[in-house]
Design a protein around this motif. Structure first.
Motif, mmCIF file in Angstrom:
data_model
loop_
_atom_site.group_PDB
_atom_site.id
_atom_site.type_symbol
_atom_site.label_atom_id
_atom_site.label_comp_id
_atom_site.label_asym_id
_atom_site.label_seq_id
_atom_site.Cartn_x
_atom_site.Cartn_y
_atom_site.Cartn_z
ATOM 1 N N GLU A 74 0.859 -1.179 0.000
ATOM 2 C CA GLU A 74 0.000 0.000 0.000
ATOM 3 C C GLU A 74 0.897 1.231 0.000
ATOM 4 O OE1 GLU A 74 -2.326 0.428 3.538
ATOM 5 O OE2 GLU A 74 -0.790 -0.455 4.822
ATOM 6 N N GLU A 75 0.341 2.329 -0.475
ATOM 7 C CA GLU A 75 1.132 3.562 -0.569
ATOM 8 C C GLU A 75 1.607 4.046 0.791
ATOM 9 O OE1 GLU A 75 0.192 6.580 -3.710
ATOM 10 O OE2 GLU A 75 -1.731 5.490 -3.755
ATOM 11 N N GLU A 76 0.873 3.711 1.848
ATOM 12 C CA GLU A 76 1.233 4.158 3.194
ATOM 13 C C GLU A 76 2.465 3.452 3.747
ATOM 14 O OE1 GLU A 76 -2.836 5.277 2.286
ATOM 15 O OE2 GLU A 76 -1.769 3.370 2.156
ATOM 16 N N ARG A 77 2.928 2.411 3.063
ATOM 17 C CA ARG A 77 4.147 1.713 3.499
ATOM 18 C C ARG A 77 5.184 1.725 2.371
ATOM 19 N NH1 ARG A 77 4.423 -1.751 7.870
ATOM 20 N NH2 ARG A 77 6.633 -1.728 7.278
ATOM 21 N N PRO A 78 5.764 2.890 2.074
ATOM 22 C CA PRO A 78 6.741 2.967 0.977
ATOM 23 C C PRO A 78 7.986 2.140 1.241
ATOM 24 C CG PRO A 78 6.716 5.005 2.259
ATOM 25 C CD PRO A 78 5.536 4.200 2.708
ATOM 26 N N ASP A 79 8.304 1.855 2.520
ATOM 27 C CA ASP A 79 9.474 1.033 2.819
ATOM 28 C C ASP A 79 9.312 -0.371 2.255
ATOM 29 O OD1 ASP A 79 7.365 0.685 4.673
ATOM 30 O OD2 ASP A 79 8.730 -0.089 6.205
ATOM 31 N N ILE A 80 8.106 -0.917 2.353
ATOM 32 C CA ILE A 80 7.862 -2.259 1.822
ATOM 33 C C ILE A 80 7.906 -2.230 0.296
ATOM 34 C CG2 ILE A 80 6.229 -4.172 1.689
ATOM 35 C CD1 ILE A 80 5.221 -3.424 4.437
ATOM 36 N N GLU B 173 -2.577 -4.807 0.209
ATOM 37 C CA GLU B 173 -3.355 -4.667 1.439
ATOM 38 C C GLU B 173 -4.854 -4.690 1.146
ATOM 39 O OE1 GLU B 173 -4.494 -3.777 5.470
ATOM 40 O OE2 GLU B 173 -2.903 -4.886 4.457
ATOM 41 N N VAL B 174 -5.226 -4.112 0.033
ATOM 42 C CA VAL B 174 -6.630 -4.140 -0.365
ATOM 43 C C VAL B 174 -6.708 -4.032 -1.880
ATOM 44 C CG1 VAL B 174 -6.930 -1.629 -0.177
ATOM 45 C CG2 VAL B 174 -8.922 -3.128 0.087
ATOM 46 N N TRP B 175 -7.723 -4.682 -2.467
ATOM 47 C CA TRP B 175 -7.925 -4.613 -3.918
ATOM 48 C C TRP B 175 -9.423 -4.621 -4.166
ATOM 49 C CZ3 TRP B 175 -4.113 -3.886 -7.447
ATOM 50 C CH2 TRP B 175 -4.483 -3.938 -8.798
ATOM 51 N N ILE B 176 -9.927 -3.541 -4.743
ATOM 52 C CA ILE B 176 -11.368 -3.438 -4.932
ATOM 53 C C ILE B 176 -11.788 -3.665 -6.376
ATOM 54 C CG2 ILE B 176 -11.648 -1.920 -2.944
ATOM 55 C CD1 ILE B 176 -11.908 0.434 -4.901
ATOM 56 N N GLY B 177 -10.846 -4.000 -7.240
ATOM 57 C CA GLY B 177 -11.172 -4.291 -8.633
ATOM 58 C C GLY B 177 -10.106 -3.779 -9.575
ATOM 59 N N ASP B 178 -9.917 -4.499 -10.683
ATOM 60 C CA ASP B 178 -8.916 -4.083 -11.665
ATOM 61 C C ASP B 178 -9.252 -2.733 -12.279
ATOM 62 O OD1 ASP B 178 -7.878 -6.545 -11.088
ATOM 63 O OD2 ASP B 178 -8.115 -7.393 -13.097
ATOM 64 N N ASP B 179 -10.534 -2.377 -12.277
ATOM 65 C CA ASP B 179 -10.940 -1.097 -12.852
ATOM 66 C C ASP B 179 -10.638 0.072 -11.924
ATOM 67 O OD1 ASP B 179 -12.828 -2.032 -11.012
ATOM 68 O OD2 ASP B 179 -14.464 -0.932 -11.950
ATOM 69 N N ALA B 180 -10.150 -0.221 -10.725
ATOM 70 C CA ALA B 180 -9.867 0.840 -9.759
ATOM 71 C C ALA B 180 -8.371 0.958 -9.468
ATOM 72 C CB ALA B 180 -10.627 0.577 -8.457
ATOM 73 N N MET B 181 -7.544 0.457 -10.384
ATOM 74 C CA MET B 181 -6.108 0.490 -10.156
ATOM 75 C C MET B 181 -5.601 1.923 -10.034
ATOM 76 S SD MET B 181 -4.612 -2.587 -12.585
ATOM 77 C CE MET B 181 -2.905 -2.127 -12.302
ATOM 78 N N THR B 182 -4.813 2.169 -9.005
ATOM 79 C CA THR B 182 -4.223 3.484 -8.764
ATOM 80 C C THR B 182 -2.872 3.582 -9.479
ATOM 81 O OG1 THR B 182 -3.033 2.736 -6.803
ATOM 82 C CG2 THR B 182 -5.311 3.492 -6.487
ATOM 83 N N HIS C 64 -0.443 0.504 -10.572
ATOM 84 C CA HIS C 64 0.066 0.384 -11.940
ATOM 85 C C HIS C 64 1.597 0.271 -11.931
ATOM 86 C CE1 HIS C 64 -3.245 0.651 -14.768
ATOM 87 N NE2 HIS C 64 -3.824 1.582 -14.007
ATOM 88 N N SER C 65 2.257 1.022 -11.061
ATOM 89 C CA SER C 65 3.726 0.982 -11.011
ATOM 90 C C SER C 65 4.223 -0.391 -10.558
ATOM 91 C CB SER C 65 4.263 2.074 -10.085
ATOM 92 O OG SER C 65 3.979 1.790 -8.720
ATOM 93 N N ILE C 66 3.493 -1.037 -9.654
ATOM 94 C CA ILE C 66 3.862 -2.382 -9.214
ATOM 95 C C ILE C 66 3.677 -3.372 -10.364
ATOM 96 C CG2 ILE C 66 3.303 -4.258 -7.631
ATOM 97 C CD1 ILE C 66 4.734 -1.923 -6.285
ATOM 98 N N ALA C 67 2.560 -3.233 -11.089
ATOM 99 C CA ALA C 67 2.316 -4.107 -12.240
ATOM 100 C C ALA C 67 3.416 -3.945 -13.287
ATOM 101 C CB ALA C 67 0.949 -3.811 -12.844
ATOM 102 N N GLU C 68 3.840 -2.711 -13.526
ATOM 103 C CA GLU C 68 4.893 -2.459 -14.522
ATOM 104 C C GLU C 68 6.219 -3.080 -14.092
ATOM 105 O OE1 GLU C 68 4.820 1.751 -14.804
ATOM 106 O OE2 GLU C 68 2.866 1.803 -15.838
ATOM 107 N N ALA C 69 6.518 -3.033 -12.797
ATOM 108 C CA ALA C 69 7.758 -3.642 -12.300
ATOM 109 C C ALA C 69 7.725 -5.152 -12.476
ATOM 110 C CB ALA C 69 7.962 -3.275 -10.835
ATOM 111 N N LEU C 70 6.573 -5.760 -12.225
ATOM 112 C CA LEU C 70 6.439 -7.204 -12.432
ATOM 113 C C LEU C 70 6.578 -7.555 -13.914
ATOM 114 C CD1 LEU C 70 3.501 -8.062 -10.001
ATOM 115 C CD2 LEU C 70 5.865 -8.820 -9.790
ATOM 116 N N ARG C 71 5.995 -6.731 -14.765
ATOM 117 C CA ARG C 71 6.090 -7.016 -16.197
ATOM 118 C C ARG C 71 7.548 -6.945 -16.671
ATOM 119 N NH1 ARG C 71 3.846 -7.905 -20.778
ATOM 120 N NH2 ARG C 71 1.783 -8.119 -19.873
ATOM 121 N N ARG C 72 8.304 -5.991 -16.166
ATOM 122 C CA ARG C 72 9.724 -5.918 -16.550
ATOM 123 C C ARG C 72 10.456 -7.193 -16.148
ATOM 124 N NH1 ARG C 72 9.053 -0.495 -14.791
ATOM 125 N NH2 ARG C 72 9.984 -0.979 -12.749
ATOM 126 N N LEU C 73 10.138 -7.699 -14.960
ATOM 127 C CA LEU C 73 10.756 -8.951 -14.518
ATOM 128 C C LEU C 73 10.347 -10.103 -15.421
ATOM 129 C CD1 LEU C 73 12.381 -10.511 -12.316
ATOM 130 C CD2 LEU C 73 10.185 -10.859 -11.150
#
Length: 240
Positions: free
Chosen positions: A11-17, A43-52, A56-65
């Motif tokens: 979650e955005e509130e835990r940038p260290d993680i 921490e929470v996911w309310i739907g793919d249509d609500a991606m913040t 999106h930045s986490i998804a992009e990092a996974l795609r690069r991997l």
């Protein structure tokens, strides 16, 4: 080498993680054949249509991997069970059912998030059956975003309150259930997360040695299980 992690609760509130996870992708995970994420990735996911933008930045990092050759597998947890094909396409990962039997370095292994094993927590199990019902999921996905956000906050707050109130053994897995689960799937190793109690539990199933490996959560430190020719090795590391 194969890596397994769970319960990052990003979650955005835990940038260290988040920083630690991105570093993990660039270093250890980039050397792995496959990365398995066994639930509660967010921490929470309310739907793919609500991606913040953060998600999106986490998804992009996974795609690069993924594009560098590491196969990525994702399993639902109790916090992010509404993750869907949209996120998986964006992240270049494959969604696994819970439970799933996979082959890791030549051994058949059962993978689970782990919440379905906590059968003594009867109130949670009732809620889980309700929320995971296909009709309930269909209704949830079609609720307005504002309603889904309010519902997610309510469920998260109630979960935290009830977890503090319940006895420790109630919110852990039911030990006597484990041999039956292993025997049912004809495996000798179960790997799961959810309980935030990293450990390896040795046991017997039909007179044969077996093990239940519990993955650690990412909070005060990070955890990863490495599987290679020498076996299963879980270790922690500083988030900094």
């Amino acid at each position: 080498m194969i890596l397994l992690i769970s319960d990052l609760h990003l979650e955005e509130e835990r940038p260290d993680i988040s920083r630690a996870f991105l570093h993990f992708l660039e270093t250890r995970a980039s050397q792995a054949e496959a990365l398995y994420i066994l639930g509660d990735f967010f921490e929470v996911w309310i739907g793919d249509d609500a991606m913040t933008p953060f998600q999106h930045s986490i998804a992009e990092a996974l795609r690069r991997l993924s594009e560098r050759g590491t196969r990525i597998y994702l399993m639902h947890g109790n916090r992010d069970f509404m993750l869907g094909d949209g996120f998986c396409r964006a992240a270049g990962c494959t969604l696994l059912s819970d439970p799933s039997v996979v082959e890791l370095c030549g051994e058949r292994v059962l993978l689970m998030h782990g919440d379905s094993l906590c059968t003594r927590d009867e109130s949670y199990m009732r809620l889980r059956r309700l929320l995971r019902n296909p009709f309930s999921l269909l209704v949830l996905r079609h609720l307005p975003l504002s309603t889904r956000r309010k519902l997610a906050r309510k469920l998260r707050n109630e979960s935290r309150t009830q977890t503090r109130m319940k006895a420790t053994d109630i919110i852990d897995v039911t030990p006597e259930l484990i041999p039956h689960v292993l025997a049912e799937h004809r495996v000798r190793t179960l790997i799961h997360g959810h309980t935030h109690r990293p450990a390896t539990h040795e046991l017997l199933v039909n007179g044969q040695p077996a093990q239940r490996i519990v993955l650690g959560d990412w909070d005060r430190q990070g955890w990863a299980l490495q599987v290679d020719e020498s076996g299963f090795h879980q270790s922690s590391f500083e988030l900094g």
